[in-house]
Design a protein around this motif. Structure first.
Motif, mmCIF file in Angstrom:
data_model
loop_
_atom_site.group_PDB
_atom_site.id
_atom_site.type_symbol
_atom_site.label_atom_id
_atom_site.label_comp_id
_atom_site.label_asym_id
_atom_site.label_seq_id
_atom_site.Cartn_x
_atom_site.Cartn_y
_atom_site.Cartn_z
ATOM 1 N N ALA A 122 -73.662 -17.520 71.750
ATOM 2 C CA ALA A 122 -74.996 -16.925 71.667
ATOM 3 C C ALA A 122 -76.078 -17.982 71.871
ATOM 4 O O ALA A 122 -75.908 -19.148 71.474
ATOM 5 N N PHE B 244 -60.716 -35.535 47.793
ATOM 6 C CA PHE B 244 -59.381 -35.406 47.194
ATOM 7 C C PHE B 244 -58.514 -36.620 47.500
ATOM 8 O O PHE B 244 -57.399 -36.504 47.999
ATOM 9 N N ILE C 207 -74.708 -15.175 64.043
ATOM 10 C CA ILE C 207 -74.084 -16.043 65.046
ATOM 11 C C ILE C 207 -73.116 -16.966 64.327
ATOM 12 O O ILE C 207 -73.522 -17.841 63.564
ATOM 13 N N GLY C 208 -71.825 -16.775 64.571
ATOM 14 C CA GLY C 208 -70.791 -17.607 63.943
ATOM 15 C C GLY C 208 -70.004 -16.803 62.918
ATOM 16 O O GLY C 208 -70.572 -16.304 61.954
ATOM 17 N N ALA C 209 -68.674 -16.693 63.155
ATOM 18 C CA ALA C 209 -67.807 -15.977 62.204
ATOM 19 C C ALA C 209 -67.010 -16.983 61.390
ATOM 20 O O ALA C 209 -65.805 -16.833 61.188
ATOM 21 N N GLY C 210 -67.684 -18.027 60.926
ATOM 22 C CA GLY C 210 -67.052 -18.982 60.019
ATOM 23 C C GLY C 210 -67.287 -18.538 58.581
ATOM 24 O O GLY C 210 -67.605 -17.360 58.323
ATOM 25 N N SER C 211 -67.160 -19.471 57.640
ATOM 26 C CA SER C 211 -67.273 -19.114 56.215
ATOM 27 C C SER C 211 -68.665 -18.574 55.896
ATOM 28 O O SER C 211 -68.801 -17.550 55.217
ATOM 29 N N LYS D 43 -55.896 -30.367 52.514
ATOM 30 C CA LYS D 43 -55.381 -30.386 51.134
ATOM 31 C C LYS D 43 -53.874 -30.134 51.119
ATOM 32 O O LYS D 43 -53.156 -30.675 50.286
HETATM 33 C C1 LIG Z 1 -61.262 -32.305 57.412
HETATM 34 C C2 LIG Z 1 -62.262 -31.542 56.582
HETATM 35 C C3 LIG Z 1 -61.951 -31.221 55.287
HETATM 36 C C4 LIG Z 1 -62.859 -30.500 54.507
HETATM 37 N N1 LIG Z 1 -62.519 -30.225 53.226
HETATM 38 C C5 LIG Z 1 -63.384 -29.544 52.452
HETATM 39 C C6 LIG Z 1 -63.040 -29.237 51.122
HETATM 40 O O1 LIG Z 1 -61.960 -29.589 50.637
HETATM 41 N N2 LIG Z 1 -63.938 -28.540 50.370
HETATM 42 C C7 LIG Z 1 -65.144 -28.160 50.880
HETATM 43 O O2 LIG Z 1 -65.937 -27.555 50.134
HETATM 44 N N3 LIG Z 1 -65.493 -28.429 52.147
HETATM 45 C C8 LIG Z 1 -64.640 -29.103 52.946
HETATM 46 N N4 LIG Z 1 -64.972 -29.351 54.251
HETATM 47 C C9 LIG Z 1 -66.251 -28.813 54.767
HETATM 48 C C10 LIG Z 1 -66.091 -27.310 55.141
HETATM 49 O O3 LIG Z 1 -64.971 -27.169 55.979
HETATM 50 C C11 LIG Z 1 -67.348 -26.814 55.841
HETATM 51 O O4 LIG Z 1 -68.460 -27.020 55.007
HETATM 52 C C12 LIG Z 1 -67.265 -25.317 56.178
HETATM 53 O O5 LIG Z 1 -66.108 -25.055 56.912
HETATM 54 C C13 LIG Z 1 -68.498 -24.890 56.968
HETATM 55 O O6 LIG Z 1 -68.437 -23.507 57.265
HETATM 56 P P1 LIG Z 1 -69.474 -22.868 58.286
HETATM 57 O O7 LIG Z 1 -69.388 -21.389 58.138
HETATM 58 O O8 LIG Z 1 -70.793 -23.488 58.176
HETATM 59 O O9 LIG Z 1 -68.923 -23.263 59.753
HETATM 60 P P2 LIG Z 1 -67.625 -22.773 60.563
HETATM 61 O O10 LIG Z 1 -66.553 -22.255 59.701
HETATM 62 O O11 LIG Z 1 -67.316 -23.897 61.495
HETATM 63 O O12 LIG Z 1 -68.164 -21.528 61.428
HETATM 64 C C14 LIG Z 1 -69.010 -21.667 62.531
HETATM 65 C C15 LIG Z 1 -68.548 -20.722 63.641
HETATM 66 O O13 LIG Z 1 -69.606 -20.569 64.579
HETATM 67 C C16 LIG Z 1 -69.080 -20.635 65.906
HETATM 68 N N5 LIG Z 1 -70.176 -21.005 66.830
HETATM 69 C C17 LIG Z 1 -70.743 -22.221 67.001
HETATM 70 N N6 LIG Z 1 -71.756 -22.137 67.905
HETATM 71 C C18 LIG Z 1 -71.823 -20.833 68.304
HETATM 72 C C19 LIG Z 1 -72.650 -20.096 69.213
HETATM 73 N N7 LIG Z 1 -73.636 -20.662 69.888
HETATM 74 N N8 LIG Z 1 -72.405 -18.768 69.384
HETATM 75 C C20 LIG Z 1 -71.437 -18.148 68.689
HETATM 76 N N9 LIG Z 1 -70.620 -18.788 67.817
HETATM 77 C C21 LIG Z 1 -70.809 -20.116 67.628
HETATM 78 C C22 LIG Z 1 -67.998 -21.692 65.758
HETATM 79 O O14 LIG Z 1 -67.086 -21.697 66.827
HETATM 80 C C23 LIG Z 1 -67.367 -21.271 64.425
HETATM 81 O O15 LIG Z 1 -66.403 -20.268 64.606
HETATM 82 C C24 LIG Z 1 -64.108 -30.085 55.052
HETATM 83 C C25 LIG Z 1 -64.429 -30.407 56.376
HETATM 84 C C26 LIG Z 1 -63.518 -31.126 57.132
HETATM 85 C C27 LIG Z 1 -63.872 -31.461 58.557
#
Ligand SMILES: Cc1cc2nc3c(=O)[nH]c(=O)nc-3n(C[C@H](O)[C@H](O)[C@H](O)COP(=O)(O)OP(=O)(O)OC[C@H]3O[C@@H](n4cnc5c(N)ncnc54)[C@H](O)[C@@H]3O)c2cc1C
Length: 465
Positions: free
Chosen positions: A109, A336, A4-8, A45
């Protein structure tokens, strides 16, 4: 496996899962391309690079470079560059899900049971599920009526131009980075932080150095709760005795894990007072369920490289019958700003009541930093008195990101300050500032400085210190 979630974290999990099985789905609600690339790490950045390049003009006069006064910033063009770079980073990421066809499910989801998910009307039976739903900026309900006058990092980079006056509420890593960059781009910034510490620091001395340096860019008010009220089209922001009238407010008071609408109450586990499930940060397993939680969603270390590691661990475990635990890397967090703020290994707050030795360097006299005209800030390193092992550091110095990496590698390899001092230090470099702090610790620990140049053959004599 359902992700669940296509983030990082989700995409990192996907890569690991695919090493073992092709029987998976990835479900994503909202835009693809990851938070990091779309609205966080990358655009912030990119903005900071522009801001710092423009800021360099402040030392030109002193360096004998004339004409700095006539340099100007074209904000729409600068913001356009940020978005162009951002779009390029995002397009590279979209490729990960482009060819998945029906195994990529757009939608929200929810758990109906530990092995049953709902996405709209659709039901998905999954043997294992990885929660990688990320986090979202906190915007208090009472501030929502101010509409688009309250910005968050989610919308900041979409602005075509910048307001004249902006209050930044919350000076953690994100608030600080954006406040300083925007200030350097000509926005009149006022910073508010309800706590005493900025950028996640916990060492009072390093915090003091950081505050002193950052206050050269914009006024910073710490230690009082912020209040917000509308005055016509403008917003009044007040905290303690400070009060400013601004066009817009950037709210950066933290991020909330996206777990509140996931149906976790269907899992039969006890959630904590914030609605968070119990999980093991070395296996990412939620309780003893066939469910794993990775990235910002678990609130453990909300940073990109940690999200990638956690995604891999979750993916590995979700694709196998036996759950393994993995050793986590040394904590490393970087803001940064200028000076850069770095927290590496154990924070001051975690070690200050233990038997430690502290080494510190004041960068106002650091020779390489003086040449660049950015000789500001300080750093402190913490070592165990018993054996000189490096425990951690808090840093507020130029190029701190590099010192942070060196230290994190040394800590990861359980090195002592004596081990680190045996390595080469070039001259003149910023790293000599780190050497100064290490030597201080070594001196205090050894009575006299420990050997840095060790004799080739004899263990009888200590070598050259
Ligand atoms: C302004 C800013 C600057 C940053 N700079 C840095 C940096 O320089 N270096 C660093 O290491 N970190 C940095 N971070 C932190 C970093 O961006 C996060 O730690 C990272 O993006 C988290 O990734 P993730 O996969 O957990 O979440 P995400 O990439 O947000 O992925 C989560 C995905 O799940 C989806 N989702 C949510 N709920 C549901 C659901 N119920 N069903 C289906 N999909 C769902 C969301 O829409 C999203 O697409 C920064 C954060 C911010 C806000």
């Amino acid at each position: 496996v359902a992700i669940i979630g296509a983030g990082s974290a989700g995409l990192s999990a996907l890569q690991e899962v695919r090493k073992t099985t092709e029987r998976f789905v990835i479900i994503n609600d909202g835009p693809y391309g990851t938070t990091c690339a779309r609205v966080a790490c990358m655009p912030s950045k990119a903005l900071i690079e522009v801001a710092n390049a423009f800021q360099r003009r402040s030392v030109f006069g002193d360096m004998g470079i004339r004409g700095a006064e006539s340099l100007r910033i074209d904000l729409p063009a600068a913001l356009h560059r940020v978005r162009t770079l951002r779009d390029d980073f995002v397009s590279g990421i979209l490729a990960y899900t482009d060819d998945l066809v029906e195994r990529n499910i757009p939608g929200r989801a929810r758990f109906l049971a530990p092995q049953l998910l709902a996405v709209g009307e659709r039901r998905i039976a999954a043997r294992k599920t990885i929660i990688a739903t990320g986090s979202r900026p906190i915007l208090p309900a009472e501030w929502r009526p101010y509409g688009n006058r309250m910005l968050t990092s989610d919308v900041l980079f979409e602005q075509e131009n910048l307001p004249e006056r902006l209050a930044v509420i919350g000076l953690g890593s994100t608030g600080l980075e954006l406040a300083q960059a925007l200030s350097r781009l000509g926005v009149e910034i006022t910073g508010f932080e309800s706590g005493r510490f900025i950028g996640g620091l916990s060492d009072p001395l390093v915090n003091e150095c950081a505050l002193h340096a950052i206050s050269r860019d914009f006024p910073v008010h710490t230690g009082a709760q912020t209040e917000v009220a509308a005055e016509g089209d403008l917003i009044r922001v007040s905290a303690g005795r400070a009060s400013v009238l601004v066009d817009r407010v950037l709210v950066s008071i933290g991020r909330r894990p996206n777990v509140d609408d996931l149906g976790l109450e269907q899992l039969g586990i006890e959630l904590d007072e914030h609605g968070m499930p119990p999980f093991n940060p070395e296996s990412m397993q939620v309780g003893d369920l066939p469910i794993f939680i990775a990235g910002d969603a678990n609130g453990f270390r909300p940073l990109l490289h940690e999200a990638l590691d956690e995604g891999r661990i979750a993916g590995y475990n979700a694709a196998r019958d036996k759950v393994e635990c993995f050793r986590r890397r040394t904590p490393l967090a970087i803001t940064f700003s200028d000076p850069e703020l770095v927290i590496v290994g154990e924070r001051y707050a975690a070690v200050n009541d233990r038997d430690i030795v502290i080494g510190q360097t004041d960068f106002s006299r650091q020779s390489r930093a003086r040449m660049a005209g950015n000789n500001r800030g300080c750093m402190r390193i913490y070592a165990a008195r018993a054996d000189g092992r490096l425990l951690g550091a808090e840093i507020a110095v130029p190029a701190g990101e590099h010192l942070g990496h060196l230290l994190s590698w040394a800590i990861q390899h359980r090195m002592t300050v004596f081990d680190v001092l045996k390595n080469p230090f070039y001259h003149p470099v910023i790293e000599e500032g780190l050497q100064t702090a290490l030597k201080q610790v070594s001196k205090e620990l050894g009575g006299k400085p420990a050997a840095e140049l060790v004799l080739c053959h004899s263990s009888a004599a200590p070598g050259l210190s």
